[in-house]
Design a protein around this motif. Structure first.
Motif, mmCIF file in Angstrom:
data_model
loop_
_atom_site.group_PDB
_atom_site.id
_atom_site.type_symbol
_atom_site.label_atom_id
_atom_site.label_comp_id
_atom_site.label_asym_id
_atom_site.label_seq_id
_atom_site.Cartn_x
_atom_site.Cartn_y
_atom_site.Cartn_z
ATOM 1 N N SER A 76 0.764 -1.340 0.147
ATOM 2 C CA SER A 76 0.090 -0.241 0.198
ATOM 3 C C SER A 76 0.861 1.360 0.348
ATOM 4 O O SER A 76 0.345 2.362 -0.316
ATOM 5 C CB SER A 76 -1.086 -0.293 1.527
ATOM 6 N N LEU A 79 0.999 4.658 -2.784
ATOM 7 C CA LEU A 79 0.030 4.583 -2.881
ATOM 8 C C LEU A 79 0.343 6.052 -1.496
ATOM 9 O O LEU A 79 -0.889 6.893 -1.578
ATOM 10 C CB LEU A 79 -1.608 4.647 -2.933
ATOM 11 N N ASN A 104 -8.085 1.963 2.361
ATOM 12 C CA ASN A 104 -8.368 2.923 1.394
ATOM 13 C C ASN A 104 -7.261 2.213 0.195
ATOM 14 O O ASN A 104 -7.600 1.701 -0.790
ATOM 15 C CB ASN A 104 -8.416 4.274 1.575
ATOM 16 N N ALA A 105 -5.825 2.314 0.198
ATOM 17 C CA ALA A 105 -4.997 2.066 -0.926
ATOM 18 C C ALA A 105 -4.809 0.745 -0.780
ATOM 19 O O ALA A 105 -4.920 -0.207 -2.108
ATOM 20 C CB ALA A 105 -3.622 2.156 0.242
ATOM 21 N N GLN A 107 -7.701 -1.464 -0.505
ATOM 22 C CA GLN A 107 -8.964 -1.867 -1.575
ATOM 23 C C GLN A 107 -8.488 -1.172 -2.950
ATOM 24 O O GLN A 107 -9.139 -2.074 -4.197
ATOM 25 C CB GLN A 107 -9.529 -1.359 -0.885
ATOM 26 N N SER A 108 -7.186 -0.258 -3.257
ATOM 27 C CA SER A 108 -7.558 0.482 -4.212
ATOM 28 C C SER A 108 -7.139 -0.397 -5.312
ATOM 29 O O SER A 108 -6.842 -0.696 -6.535
ATOM 30 C CB SER A 108 -6.493 1.640 -4.559
ATOM 31 N N LYS A 111 -8.621 -3.371 -6.887
ATOM 32 C CA LYS A 111 -9.429 -2.538 -7.658
ATOM 33 C C LYS A 111 -8.744 -2.833 -9.190
ATOM 34 O O LYS A 111 -8.907 -2.666 -10.167
ATOM 35 C CB LYS A 111 -9.740 -1.371 -6.796
ATOM 36 N N MET A 112 -7.161 -2.494 -8.871
ATOM 37 C CA MET A 112 -6.906 -2.052 -10.317
ATOM 38 C C MET A 112 -6.183 -3.673 -11.109
ATOM 39 O O MET A 112 -6.289 -3.268 -12.527
ATOM 40 C CB MET A 112 -5.170 -2.033 -9.841
#
Length: 202
Positions: A76, A79, A104-105, A107-108, A111-112
């Motif tokens: 993470s 990010l 949140n990072a 999860q981001s 999702k990539m």
């Protein structure tokens, strides 16, 4: 040639940037360390802790699984960057806020990935699991930070003296047989010179 039906993913391009993120950003270091280097070392130590546990202390974990989780444990930070520990844990509110940012990072990053691959990588990217593997990776993470302090101190850099004391206390608080074995058998060599470790007779 790219298949026109496959969407591009930036996931591994982000992972490759771990080498650009410097650890210990507020400390004067004799030898700079980046997140990619640290992650590799944590993976090796996590693997070793499980092998030690399985060999000597009746453990049943999978060393490869521990190593893979360790490889991604700081993912993470591509990010978020590497927030210094004194800032990250300045108080409970700061620690909670950072955990939310970190989550949140993660999860981001998941999702990539192409949808079909997300389930495979999600467990590797979560820093909030609470099981034996997560405990082992955290222990390896602390051990590697402790070893970094030992290397810096052996080179005469007293900037890391307080950090080593703090990490010693943290390791003592979570001490188990495999950590003790690693500290007794492997850690002392990190304070030696190349000539010293090269002259050992096998």
């Amino acid at each position: 040639m790219k298949d026109s039906h496959v969407s591009r993913s930036h996931f591994f391009a982000h992972m490759a940037r771990m080498k650009l993120i410097q650890r210990w950003p507020l400390m004067r270091s004799i030898e700079q360390e980046n997140v990619a280097e640290h992650s590799l070392q944590v993976a090796m130590v996590a693997h070793a802790l499980v092998v030690i546990k399985n060999t000597f202390f009746n453990g049943t974990l999978d060393p490869a699984k521990a190593a893979m989780q360790a490889l991604f444990h700081d993912a993470s930070e591509v990010l978020t960057g590497d927030l210094p520990t004194p800032v990250k844990y300045y108080n409970e509110e700061m620690a909670r806020a950072y955990k939310e940012i970190e989550s949140n990072a993660e999860q981001s990053l998941v999702k990539m990935l192409p949808t079909e691959l997300q389930a495979a990588y999600a467990p590797l990217l979560s820093a909030h699991a609470n099981d034996e593997y997560a405990h082992t990776v955290k222990s390896a993470d602390l051990l590697c930070a402790y070893l970094k302090c030992a290397e810096e101190l052996s080179a005469g850099n007293q900037e890391f003296a307080a950090a080593q004391k703090r990490l010693t206390a943290m390791l003592e608080a979570r001490m188990n047989p495999e950590i003790r074995y690693f500290l007794d058998v492997f850690a002392p060599s990190f304070s030696l010179s190349l000539d010293d470790i090269s002259s050992a007779q096998f």
